[in-house]
Design a protein around this motif. Structure first.
Motif, PDB file in Angstrom:
ATOM      1  N   SER A  11       0.833  -1.211   0.000  1.00 16.02           N
ATOM      2  CA  SER A  11       0.000   0.000   0.000  1.00 16.02           C
ATOM      3  C   SER A  11       0.862   1.254   0.000  1.00 16.02           C
ATOM      4  O   SER A  11       0.555   2.230  -0.700  1.00 16.02           O
ATOM      5  CB  SER A  11      -0.943   0.001   1.205  1.00 16.02           C
ATOM      6  OG  SER A  11      -0.209  -0.081   2.418  1.00 16.02           O
ATOM      7  N   ASP A  12       1.967   1.249   0.777  1.00 19.20           N
ATOM      8  CA  ASP A  12       2.870   2.406   0.779  1.00 19.20           C
ATOM      9  C   ASP A  12       3.518   2.574  -0.586  1.00 19.20           C
ATOM     10  O   ASP A  12       3.644   3.693  -1.101  1.00 19.20           O
ATOM     11  CB  ASP A  12       3.961   2.226   1.836  1.00 19.20           C
ATOM     12  CG  ASP A  12       3.444   2.429   3.252  1.00 19.20           C
ATOM     13  OD1 ASP A  12       2.282   2.856   3.413  1.00 19.20           O
ATOM     14  OD2 ASP A  12       4.205   2.153   4.205  1.00 19.20           O
ATOM     15  N   GLU A  14       2.431   1.555  -3.583  1.00 18.79           N
ATOM     16  CA  GLU A  14       1.490   1.984  -4.625  1.00 18.79           C
ATOM     17  C   GLU A  14       0.979   3.399  -4.387  1.00 18.79           C
ATOM     18  O   GLU A  14       0.784   4.154  -5.351  1.00 18.79           O
ATOM     19  CB  GLU A  14       0.343   0.986  -4.719  1.00 18.79           C
ATOM     20  CG  GLU A  14       0.805  -0.370  -5.255  1.00 18.79           C
ATOM     21  CD  GLU A  14      -0.313  -1.367  -5.457  1.00 18.79           C
ATOM     22  OE1 GLU A  14      -0.163  -2.254  -6.312  1.00 18.79           O
ATOM     23  OE2 GLU A  14      -1.342  -1.267  -4.753  1.00 18.79           O
ATOM     24  N   ASN A  15       0.774   3.782  -3.128  1.00 18.68           N
ATOM     25  CA  ASN A  15       0.339   5.156  -2.852  1.00 18.68           C
ATOM     26  C   ASN A  15       1.433   6.152  -3.197  1.00 18.68           C
ATOM     27  O   ASN A  15       1.159   7.244  -3.713  1.00 18.68           O
ATOM     28  CB  ASN A  15      -0.055   5.298  -1.378  1.00 18.68           C
ATOM     29  CG  ASN A  15      -1.386   4.644  -1.065  1.00 18.68           C
ATOM     30  OD1 ASN A  15      -2.270   4.582  -1.917  1.00 18.68           O
ATOM     31  ND2 ASN A  15      -1.532   4.133   0.151  1.00 18.68           N
ATOM     32  N   SER A  19       1.132   8.914  -6.433  1.00 16.06           N
ATOM     33  CA  SER A  19       0.891  10.267  -5.931  1.00 16.06           C
ATOM     34  C   SER A  19       1.150  11.306  -7.020  1.00 16.06           C
ATOM     35  O   SER A  19       1.861  11.060  -7.997  1.00 16.06           O
ATOM     36  CB  SER A  19       1.777  10.547  -4.716  1.00 16.06           C
ATOM     37  OG  SER A  19       3.144  10.563  -5.078  1.00 16.06           O
ATOM     38  N   TYR A 154       5.052   9.228   1.568  1.00 14.42           N
ATOM     39  CA  TYR A 154       5.512   7.870   1.860  1.00 14.42           C
ATOM     40  C   TYR A 154       7.026   7.711   1.666  1.00 14.42           C
ATOM     41  O   TYR A 154       7.540   6.596   1.689  1.00 14.42           O
ATOM     42  CB  TYR A 154       4.771   6.876   0.961  1.00 14.42           C
ATOM     43  CG  TYR A 154       3.272   6.966   1.103  1.00 14.42           C
ATOM     44  CD1 TYR A 154       2.603   6.230   2.072  1.00 14.42           C
ATOM     45  CD2 TYR A 154       2.528   7.821   0.291  1.00 14.42           C
ATOM     46  CE1 TYR A 154       1.229   6.329   2.230  1.00 14.42           C
ATOM     47  CE2 TYR A 154       1.156   7.936   0.446  1.00 14.42           C
ATOM     48  CZ  TYR A 154       0.507   7.187   1.409  1.00 14.42           C
ATOM     49  OH  TYR A 154      -0.865   7.291   1.561  1.00 14.42           O
TER      50      TYR A 154
END
Length: 209
Positions: A11-12, A14-15, A19, A154
């Motif tokens: 999740s980190d 891909e976020n 971004s 992130y």
């Protein structure tokens, strides 16, 4: 030493990559669409598959085998969930390329986007000599400064990557591929919002396979 990629949450990753200041997930998706439709291959190996970004462009009438390779088992579990529609065509392999490349099967085509940066030229050569593809398409990042990880909320999730990062240059990549019998075909540039860019470089085996 534990590879830092095993400590980064998907999740980190891909976020960060999607971004507004990075936009690499979107650009890589567009790149994958081009890559997967460029060559007459029936099997493809995606090295560093992460969460499977771009696998929605797989044509199941064209490909009979899709190998998703990554060092992080949790990433691969997510790939299997997201792309269950690919059925038995999709084969996820949890492999540390720096130590276990001999476990890789053969494939007609290798896609390696933002992967060589974390294993280096020589390790990539070893991987290619094991897989023996006819075609290779690599996405490499060209940086504007010393920082290879772009700014985002992130950013610090990736601090551990400094220990394994290699700066990749197109000229050196061409030289290393030529040394193992792969001729350079072409390169395309994909600009990023922070002044960096991704370069897609393609190669073809000079040998009859």
């Amino acid at each position: 030493m534990n590879n830092p990629w095993n400590s980064i949450y998907l999740s980190d990753y891909e976020n960060h990559m999607s971004s507004d200041t990075v936009m690499q997930l979107q650009v890589l998706n567009d790149m994958m669409k081009v890559q997967l439709n460029s060559y007459p291959a029936t099997s493809v190996m995606v090295l560093g598959v992460a969460g499977g970004n771009g696998l929605e462009h797989i044509d199941t009438d064209k490909y009979s085998a899709v190998y998703g390779v990554d060092i992080n088992q949790e990433y691969l579990q997510e790939v299997e969930k997201r792309y269950s529609n690919l059925g038995n065509i999709l084969k996820c392999l949890c492999i540390d390329l720096s130590a276990e490349s001999s476990a890789l099967p053969n494939a007609d085509f290798v896609v390696a986007n933002l992967l060589i940066e974390y294993i280096g030229y020589e390790c990539f050569q070893s991987v290619i000599k094991q897989v023996k593809p006819k075609y290779i398409s690599c996405g490499i990042q060209i940086n504007t400064g010393e920082e290879f990880v772009s700014e985002s909320p992130y950013l610090h999730s990736f601090d551990g990557l400094n220990s394994i990062h290699h700066q990749i240059e197109l000229t050196e990549l061409k030289n290393h591929m030529d040394c193992i019998g792969y001729r350079y075909l072409s390169a395309d540039e994909y600009p990023l919002p922070n002044g960096k860019k991704l370069v897609k470089a393609d190669f073809e085996s000079e040998f009859t396979l």
